[in-house]
Design a protein around this motif. Structure first.
Motif, short mmCIF file in Angstrom:
data_model
loop_
_atom_site.label_atom_id
_atom_site.label_comp_id
_atom_site.label_asym_id
_atom_site.label_seq_id
_atom_site.Cartn_x
_atom_site.Cartn_y
_atom_site.Cartn_z
N THR A 1 -84.32 -2.08 22.60
CA THR A 1 -83.83 -2.62 23.87
C THR A 1 -82.56 -1.90 24.30
O THR A 1 -81.96 -1.13 23.54
CB THR A 1 -83.51 -4.12 23.72
N THR A 2 -82.10 -2.21 25.52
CA THR A 2 -80.85 -1.64 26.00
C THR A 2 -79.68 -2.10 25.12
O THR A 2 -78.66 -1.43 25.06
CB THR A 2 -80.58 -2.04 27.45
N GLY A 3 -79.83 -3.24 24.45
CA GLY A 3 -78.81 -3.73 23.54
C GLY A 3 -79.00 -3.28 22.11
O GLY A 3 -78.32 -3.79 21.20
N ASP A 4 -79.91 -2.33 21.88
CA ASP A 4 -80.17 -1.72 20.58
C ASP A 4 -80.86 -2.64 19.57
O ASP A 4 -80.80 -2.38 18.36
CB ASP A 4 -78.90 -1.15 19.96
N SER A 5 -81.50 -3.69 20.03
CA SER A 5 -82.39 -4.44 19.14
C SER A 5 -83.65 -3.62 18.95
O SER A 5 -84.16 -3.03 19.91
CB SER A 5 -82.73 -5.80 19.73
N THR A 6 -84.17 -3.61 17.71
CA THR A 6 -85.32 -2.77 17.42
C THR A 6 -86.42 -3.56 16.73
O THR A 6 -86.18 -4.62 16.14
CB THR A 6 -84.92 -1.60 16.50
N ASN A 7 -87.63 -3.03 16.83
CA ASN A 7 -88.70 -3.49 15.98
C ASN A 7 -89.58 -2.31 15.63
O ASN A 7 -89.63 -1.31 16.36
CB ASN A 7 -89.51 -4.63 16.61
N TYR A 8 -90.21 -2.41 14.47
CA TYR A 8 -91.02 -1.32 13.93
C TYR A 8 -92.36 -1.86 13.41
O TYR A 8 -92.44 -2.99 12.92
CB TYR A 8 -90.32 -0.65 12.74
N ALA A 9 -93.36 -1.02 13.49
CA ALA A 9 -94.61 -1.32 12.79
C ALA A 9 -94.34 -1.27 11.29
O ALA A 9 -93.55 -0.44 10.82
CB ALA A 9 -95.68 -0.31 13.17
N ASP A 10 -95.01 -2.12 10.54
CA ASP A 10 -94.81 -2.15 9.09
C ASP A 10 -95.10 -0.79 8.45
O ASP A 10 -94.46 -0.40 7.48
CB ASP A 10 -95.70 -3.22 8.46
#
Length: 124
Positions: free
Chosen positions: A52-61
């Motif tokens: 996100t613009t706020g640097d929250s991330t998510n990744y595939a396992d």
């Protein structure tokens, strides 16, 4: 409209590294999440990572601990550093962006804009 332009794909041996870049242009102000999807031959397009613009991330396992996503908001650019690449990482990698939440971004239906894709080939 938003245009997404990927660069950095190519061929690498297993265990190697590649860095993908994606620059956004156009009406980018409402964009919240940018990231990457990939599609291997005969398989469905799948999420790789989002930020996100706020640097929250998510990744595939499947890529956690090996891939790192980052973003330069001033340049409207997102990066994907891919380390310890495996043959199963071979795919066309698509830059993606959405005005919605990072949760919505986990589904391809939640993506508002797509790049044309860049091929990553990992040989064993």
């Amino acid at each position: 409209q938003v245009q997404l332009a990927e660069s950095g794909g190519g061929w690498v041996q297993a265990g190697g590294s590649l860095r993908l870049s994606c620059a956004a242009s156009g009406s980018i102000f409402p964009i919240n999440v940018m990231g990457w999807y990939r599609q291997a031959p005969g398989k469905q397009r799948e999420l790789v990572a989002g930020i996100t613009t706020g640097d929250s991330t998510n990744y595939a396992d499947s890529v956690k601990g090996r891939f790192t996503i980052s973003r330069d908001n001033a340049k409207n650019t997102v990066y994907l550093q891919m380390n310890s690449l495996k043959p199963e990482d071979t795919a066309v990698y698509y830059c993606a962006a959405t005005r919605r939440t990072i949760y919505a971004f986990t589904s391809a239906y939640g993506v508002d804009y797509w790049g044309k894709g860049t091929l990553v080939t990992v040989s064993s």
